[in-house]
Write an enzyme that holds these catalytic residues in place. Structure first.
Site, PDB file in Angstrom:
ATOM      1  N   ASP A  33       0.882  -1.170   0.000  1.00 34.19           N
ATOM      2  CA  ASP A  33       0.000   0.000   0.000  1.00 34.19           C
ATOM      3  C   ASP A  33       0.921   1.220   0.000  1.00 34.19           C
ATOM      4  O   ASP A  33       2.148   1.075   0.034  1.00 34.19           O
ATOM      5  CB  ASP A  33      -0.915  -0.016   1.236  1.00 34.19           C
ATOM      6  CG  ASP A  33      -2.253   0.674   0.972  1.00 34.19           C
ATOM      7  OD1 ASP A  33      -2.233   1.835   0.510  1.00 34.19           O
ATOM      8  OD2 ASP A  33      -3.308   0.065   1.221  1.00 34.19           O
ATOM      9  N   PHE A  71      -6.614  -4.838  -4.623  1.00 29.88           N
ATOM     10  CA  PHE A  71      -7.599  -3.998  -3.941  1.00 29.88           C
ATOM     11  C   PHE A  71      -7.088  -2.569  -3.766  1.00 29.88           C
ATOM     12  O   PHE A  71      -7.753  -1.756  -3.136  1.00 29.88           O
ATOM     13  CB  PHE A  71      -7.941  -4.592  -2.572  1.00 29.88           C
ATOM     14  CG  PHE A  71      -9.037  -5.617  -2.604  1.00 29.88           C
ATOM     15  CD1 PHE A  71     -10.263  -5.378  -2.008  1.00 29.88           C
ATOM     16  CD2 PHE A  71      -8.849  -6.833  -3.250  1.00 29.88           C
ATOM     17  CE1 PHE A  71     -11.278  -6.320  -2.032  1.00 29.88           C
ATOM     18  CE2 PHE A  71      -9.849  -7.789  -3.283  1.00 29.88           C
ATOM     19  CZ  PHE A  71     -11.077  -7.534  -2.670  1.00 29.88           C
ATOM     20  N   SER A 111     -16.346  -3.036  -9.007  1.00 28.74           N
ATOM     21  CA  SER A 111     -17.406  -2.416  -8.218  1.00 28.74           C
ATOM     22  C   SER A 111     -18.709  -2.366  -8.992  1.00 28.74           C
ATOM     23  O   SER A 111     -18.722  -2.286 -10.232  1.00 28.74           O
ATOM     24  CB  SER A 111     -16.986  -0.994  -7.829  1.00 28.74           C
ATOM     25  OG  SER A 111     -18.057  -0.279  -7.253  1.00 28.74           O
ATOM     26  N   TYR A 136     -14.976   7.259 -10.512  1.00 26.62           N
ATOM     27  CA  TYR A 136     -14.584   6.032  -9.815  1.00 26.62           C
ATOM     28  C   TYR A 136     -15.117   4.806 -10.561  1.00 26.62           C
ATOM     29  O   TYR A 136     -14.384   3.843 -10.811  1.00 26.62           O
ATOM     30  CB  TYR A 136     -15.123   6.086  -8.382  1.00 26.62           C
ATOM     31  CG  TYR A 136     -14.983   4.798  -7.607  1.00 26.62           C
ATOM     32  CD1 TYR A 136     -13.748   4.385  -7.123  1.00 26.62           C
ATOM     33  CD2 TYR A 136     -16.098   4.001  -7.332  1.00 26.62           C
ATOM     34  CE1 TYR A 136     -13.624   3.209  -6.393  1.00 26.62           C
ATOM     35  CE2 TYR A 136     -15.985   2.833  -6.605  1.00 26.62           C
ATOM     36  CZ  TYR A 136     -14.742   2.439  -6.143  1.00 26.62           C
ATOM     37  OH  TYR A 136     -14.623   1.270  -5.431  1.00 26.62           O
ATOM     38  N   LYS A 140     -13.278   1.640 -12.899  1.00 30.03           N
ATOM     39  CA  LYS A 140     -13.561   0.210 -12.802  1.00 30.03           C
ATOM     40  C   LYS A 140     -13.847  -0.376 -14.183  1.00 30.03           C
ATOM     41  O   LYS A 140     -13.429  -1.501 -14.492  1.00 30.03           O
ATOM     42  CB  LYS A 140     -14.734  -0.040 -11.859  1.00 30.03           C
ATOM     43  CG  LYS A 140     -14.507   0.416 -10.426  1.00 30.03           C
ATOM     44  CD  LYS A 140     -13.339  -0.316  -9.762  1.00 30.03           C
ATOM     45  CE  LYS A 140     -13.198   0.052  -8.303  1.00 30.03           C
ATOM     46  NZ  LYS A 140     -12.060  -0.605  -7.642  1.00 30.03           N
ATOM     47  N   SER A 165     -21.952  -3.640  -1.359  1.00 26.89           N
ATOM     48  CA  SER A 165     -21.860  -2.975  -0.054  1.00 26.89           C
ATOM     49  C   SER A 165     -21.213  -3.934   0.935  1.00 26.89           C
ATOM     50  O   SER A 165     -21.914  -4.730   1.559  1.00 26.89           O
ATOM     51  CB  SER A 165     -23.256  -2.584   0.439  1.00 26.89           C
ATOM     52  OG  SER A 165     -23.982  -1.880  -0.553  1.00 26.89           O
ATOM     53  N   ARG A 174     -31.170  -0.214   1.136  1.00 29.92           N
ATOM     54  CA  ARG A 174     -30.513  -0.649  -0.100  1.00 29.92           C
ATOM     55  C   ARG A 174     -29.673  -1.895   0.140  1.00 29.92           C
ATOM     56  O   ARG A 174     -29.636  -2.818  -0.683  1.00 29.92           O
ATOM     57  CB  ARG A 174     -29.640   0.479  -0.648  1.00 29.92           C
ATOM     58  CG  ARG A 174     -28.799   0.105  -1.873  1.00 29.92           C
ATOM     59  CD  ARG A 174     -28.058   1.312  -2.422  1.00 29.92           C
ATOM     60  NE  ARG A 174     -27.203   0.958  -3.544  1.00 29.92           N
ATOM     61  CZ  ARG A 174     -25.899   0.696  -3.440  1.00 29.92           C
ATOM     62  NH1 ARG A 174     -25.308   0.748  -2.242  1.00 29.92           N
ATOM     63  NH2 ARG A 174     -25.181   0.383  -4.502  1.00 29.92           N
TER      64      ARG A 174
END
Length: 278
Positions: A33, A71, A111, A136, A140, A165, A174
């Protein structure tokens, strides 16, 4: 057991969930990272700080890897230049380094926001066309197409997991359809790694929810069988939930709040501001 797995985004929320399970699947886990360090390394885990926008830095951590679990990226809507470097250039460096080092497969955290502007009334499968809701989400889309290209032209396998989620428990109406439990996240990544052959594959990152809004049947060969169901939380959530507005894209699109967030502005900040004000 694999010899070496590389995990990008190890300092992030979901990267942190995956570190220990991945360490149990290989002889050597290299996590990376932009943070200076991460805590509580497993005995076979090594942390290497790296900027994904630098191909040289990514090449160093990828050397000798069997698979990459990618990720690492900005996990929110952000200004274009930030998304470009972290999420788009960063995707290129991961797949290019994987190709140069003869890495077998990239398991990628895509995503729902790659297709976030599709109406929720459309029960879509993994062949639904890209319809991003943000920069964003657009990044993807790029990474998924890059994965397809590197499979077709260079033989690098990829599993693109369109995560919805992912939380410890669902916390809004949702999420009764979109929730991905931490346990099911681990099961999905494990299946993506252990499946003998994947080519280029897309799978929806959702749990076994009664109200799931997407069809995962085309990815069933991965062996991903979610075990958790958001419906157990429905009485609590629905008792507190406001009625949904059929004229509001936030309520009617797969991307939820990201369907209405202005381009380049943080969707996470918008959601948090609403929570404070409620």
């Amino acid at each position: 057991m694999l010899n070496k797995i590389v995990l990008t985004g190890a300092a992030g929320k979901l990267g942190g969930v995956l570190r220990k399970p991945l360490a149990e699947m290989c002889r050597e886990l290299v996590t990376t990272d932009i943070a200076d360090s991460v805590a509580d390394l497993s005995p076979n885990e090594t942390y290497a700080q790296a900027d994904l926008s630098s191909l040289d830095q990514v090449m160093r951590v990828m050397d000798g890897a069997d698979m990459v679990v990618h990720f690492g990226a900005i996990g929110d809507e952000a200004p274009w230049d930030d998304i470009l470097q972290s999420n788009i250039v960063g995707a290129y460096t991961v797949w290019e380094a994987a190709y140069r080092h003869k890495v077998r497969r990239v398991v990628y955290a895509s995503s729902i926001h790659a297709v976030g502007m599709h109406p929720k009334t459309d029960f879509i499968d993994t062949t639904a066309r890209h319809r991003p809701d943000t920069y964003y989400g657009l990044a993807k889309c790029f990474a998924e197409d890059l994965a397809s290209l590197y499979w077709d032209k260079r033989g690098v396998e990829s599993v693109c997991m369109r995560i919805y989620s992912c939380e410890e428990k669902p916390n809004n109406a949702r999420a009764l359809g979109t929730w991905l439990s931490h346990g099911d996240l681990i099961r999905m990544v494990t299946a993506a790694i252990e499946t003998p052959t994947t080519g280029f594959t897309v799978v929806w990152g959702v749990s076994d929810n009664d109200r799931v809004p997407v069809d995962n049947s085309r990815a069933s060969f991965l062996g991903y069988r979610p075990q958790d169901n958001a419906e157990t939380h429905a009485p609590r959530i629905l008792a507190q939930a406001a009625p949904m507005d059929p004229q509001n894209p936030e309520d009617m699109c797969h991307g939820g709040p990201f369907a209405v967030v202005p381009l380049g502005e943080s969707g996470v900040a918008m959601i948090k501001a609403r929570s404070v004000g409620s």
